[in-house]
Enzyme design. Structure first.
Site, PDB file in Angstrom:
ATOM      1  N   ASN A   9       0.856  -1.190   0.000  1.00 40.87           N
ATOM      2  CA  ASN A   9       0.000   0.000   0.000  1.00 40.87           C
ATOM      3  C   ASN A   9       0.890   1.238   0.000  1.00 40.87           C
ATOM      4  O   ASN A   9       1.498   1.563   1.016  1.00 40.87           O
ATOM      5  CB  ASN A   9      -0.889  -0.045   1.259  1.00 40.87           C
ATOM      6  CG  ASN A   9      -1.776   1.171   1.377  1.00 40.87           C
ATOM      7  OD1 ASN A   9      -1.881   1.973   0.436  1.00 40.87           O
ATOM      8  ND2 ASN A   9      -2.422   1.325   2.515  1.00 40.87           N
ATOM      9  N   LYS A  11      -0.003   4.282  -0.283  1.00 45.48           N
ATOM     10  CA  LYS A  11      -0.652   5.449   0.340  1.00 45.48           C
ATOM     11  C   LYS A  11      -0.457   6.687  -0.545  1.00 45.48           C
ATOM     12  O   LYS A  11      -0.571   6.579  -1.756  1.00 45.48           O
ATOM     13  CB  LYS A  11      -0.109   5.636   1.759  1.00 45.48           C
ATOM     14  CG  LYS A  11      -0.223   4.331   2.571  1.00 45.48           C
ATOM     15  CD  LYS A  11       0.019   4.502   4.031  1.00 45.48           C
ATOM     16  CE  LYS A  11      -0.157   3.158   4.723  1.00 45.48           C
ATOM     17  NZ  LYS A  11      -0.113   3.247   6.166  1.00 45.48           N
ATOM     18  N   HIS A  93      -9.576   0.972   5.031  1.00 48.81           N
ATOM     19  CA  HIS A  93      -8.296   1.172   5.718  1.00 48.81           C
ATOM     20  C   HIS A  93      -8.501   2.131   6.884  1.00 48.81           C
ATOM     21  O   HIS A  93      -9.309   3.054   6.786  1.00 48.81           O
ATOM     22  CB  HIS A  93      -7.275   1.736   4.727  1.00 48.81           C
ATOM     23  CG  HIS A  93      -5.878   1.726   5.267  1.00 48.81           C
ATOM     24  ND1 HIS A  93      -5.427   2.669   6.144  1.00 48.81           N
ATOM     25  CD2 HIS A  93      -4.863   0.855   5.079  1.00 48.81           C
ATOM     26  CE1 HIS A  93      -4.176   2.379   6.473  1.00 48.81           C
ATOM     27  NE2 HIS A  93      -3.807   1.286   5.841  1.00 48.81           N
ATOM     28  N   GLU A  95      -6.912   4.531   7.791  1.00 50.44           N
ATOM     29  CA  GLU A  95      -6.680   5.930   7.415  1.00 50.44           C
ATOM     30  C   GLU A  95      -7.856   6.509   6.626  1.00 50.44           C
ATOM     31  O   GLU A  95      -8.124   7.709   6.719  1.00 50.44           O
ATOM     32  CB  GLU A  95      -5.350   6.053   6.651  1.00 50.44           C
ATOM     33  CG  GLU A  95      -4.172   5.873   7.610  1.00 50.44           C
ATOM     34  CD  GLU A  95      -2.861   5.458   6.970  1.00 50.44           C
ATOM     35  OE1 GLU A  95      -2.765   5.448   5.728  1.00 50.44           O
ATOM     36  OE2 GLU A  95      -1.925   5.127   7.718  1.00 50.44           O
ATOM     37  N   GLU A 178      -5.526  -5.180  10.620  1.00 51.94           N
ATOM     38  CA  GLU A 178      -4.539  -4.122  10.783  1.00 51.94           C
ATOM     39  C   GLU A 178      -4.823  -3.360  12.082  1.00 51.94           C
ATOM     40  O   GLU A 178      -5.645  -2.431  12.087  1.00 51.94           O
ATOM     41  CB  GLU A 178      -4.614  -3.147   9.607  1.00 51.94           C
ATOM     42  CG  GLU A 178      -4.293  -3.765   8.269  1.00 51.94           C
ATOM     43  CD  GLU A 178      -3.616  -2.754   7.356  1.00 51.94           C
ATOM     44  OE1 GLU A 178      -2.566  -3.096   6.816  1.00 51.94           O
ATOM     45  OE2 GLU A 178      -4.129  -1.634   7.215  1.00 51.94           O
ATOM     46  N   GLY A 184       2.247   2.275  10.760  1.00 53.44           N
ATOM     47  CA  GLY A 184       3.169   3.392  10.589  1.00 53.44           C
ATOM     48  C   GLY A 184       3.848   3.818  11.872  1.00 53.44           C
ATOM     49  O   GLY A 184       4.473   4.880  11.932  1.00 53.44           O
ATOM     50  N   SER A 224       3.243  -2.251  10.337  1.00 48.20           N
ATOM     51  CA  SER A 224       4.701  -2.295  10.558  1.00 48.20           C
ATOM     52  C   SER A 224       5.324  -3.645  10.183  1.00 48.20           C
ATOM     53  O   SER A 224       6.206  -4.132  10.887  1.00 48.20           O
ATOM     54  CB  SER A 224       5.032  -1.901  11.994  1.00 48.20           C
ATOM     55  OG  SER A 224       4.613  -0.560  12.244  1.00 48.20           O
TER      56      SER A 224
HETATM   57  P1  PGA Z   1       2.722   0.203   7.678  1.00 46.43           P
HETATM   58  O1  PGA Z   1       1.251   0.389   7.038  1.00 46.43           O
HETATM   59  O2  PGA Z   1       3.284  -1.074   7.102  1.00 46.43           O
HETATM   60  O3  PGA Z   1       3.484   1.410   7.233  1.00 46.43           O
HETATM   61  O4  PGA Z   1       2.553   0.128   9.146  1.00 46.43           O
HETATM   62  C1  PGA Z   1       0.409  -0.719   6.847  1.00 46.43           C
HETATM   63  C2  PGA Z   1      -0.881  -0.266   6.226  1.00 46.43           C
HETATM   64  O5  PGA Z   1      -1.298   0.864   6.505  1.00 46.43           O
HETATM   65  O6  PGA Z   1      -1.517  -0.993   5.453  1.00 46.43           O
END
Ligand code: PGA
Length: 261
Positions: A9, A11, A93, A95, A178, A184, A224
């Protein structure tokens, strides 16, 4: 045995040119037989589709509107993603639900994201109608985990996302567990706990869609994921691969995670 899937992803990173360069660097590094999906921002999606043509790498939207067209300024429909060559679409997601693991936004700004379980369900049905595989994300916040509500939160999100979807369609879907606090932030959920909650997700899929779906439906872990923890996570029985954010932006790093699957 379900085939592993690793989705990257991106983003709000990578222009069309950067996406092309990333795919050119990644393709020669791919090993193993895990499925691979790249999730570029909309403007880089056509370039990513073109660069991945003729390879096994799929391309996902990061969101999709549920109606095919209309006066919906700024939105991109599942129909449009399909026409542009996408194969998958990330939905729900944290976010796009306005919940962030590290970047705390004021509530007035979080409201701009405003995705709900109901819209995730509408979007999943639209994606399935157009032949896109939905990758539906679920997960608890740090506060919800501390209150002991992890399983209930995840079960509720799965049930509402899958409402009124035929079991044969559910079997084609991908779920991603998740935990919001691990996205992140560099904090990973331990492999045992990630495996346990992915099992909770799978049982919730079974409750929503009957017994045929959970065996086929893939459940990913995200939050992560890095080259040094991917092997331990992906070897768990309930974890069918990963949804990778930050570590999917660099070809070498992402290729090591794919190799671990
Ligand atoms: P990250 O994000 O690996 O940077 O923690 C995962 C995601 O948001 O799908």
């Amino acid at each position: 045995m379900r085939k592993k899937l690793v989705a990257g992803n991106w983003k709000m990173y990578k222009s069309a040119g950067e996406a092309r360069d990333m795919v050119a660097a990644l393709l020669p590094l791919l090993s193993g037989d895990a499925d691979v999906v790249l999730c570029p921002p909309y403007l880089a999606l056509p370039a990513t589709v073109e660069a991945c043509a003729g390879t096994k790498v799929g391309v996902a939207g990061q969101d999709a509107f549920w109606l095919d067209e209309g006066a919906y300024t700024s939105q991109v429909s599942a129909a449009m993603l399909k026409a542009a060559g996408a194969t998958h679409c990330v939905l729900g997601h944290s976010e796009t639900r306005g919940r962030f693991g590290s970047a705390d936004l004021p509530a007035s700004q979080v409201a701009a994201f405003a995705e709900t379980d109901e819209t995730v369900n509408l979007k999943a049905r639209a994606c399935l109608r157009h032949g896109l595989v939905p990758i539906v994300c679920v997960g608890e916040t740090e506060a919800e985990r501390e209150e002991g509500r992890t399983d209930a939160v995840v079960q509720g999100q799965v049930a509402r996302a899958l409402q009124d979807i035929e079991p044969t369609d559910v079997a084609r879907m991908v779920l991603a567990y998740e935990p919001v606090w691990a996205i992140g932030t560099g904090k990973t959920c331990g492999p045992d706990e990630a495996n346990r909650v992915c099992g909770v997700v799978r049982k919730a899929v079974a409750r929503a869609a009957g017994d045929a779906a959970p065996g086929a439906c893939r459940v990913l872990y995200g939050g992560s994921v890095k080259p040094d923890n991917a092997g331990a996570l992906f070897s768990q029985t309930e974890i069918d691969g990963g949804l990778v954010g930050g570590a999917s932006l660099d070809a070498q790093t992402f290729a090591r995670i794919i190799a671990a699957a």
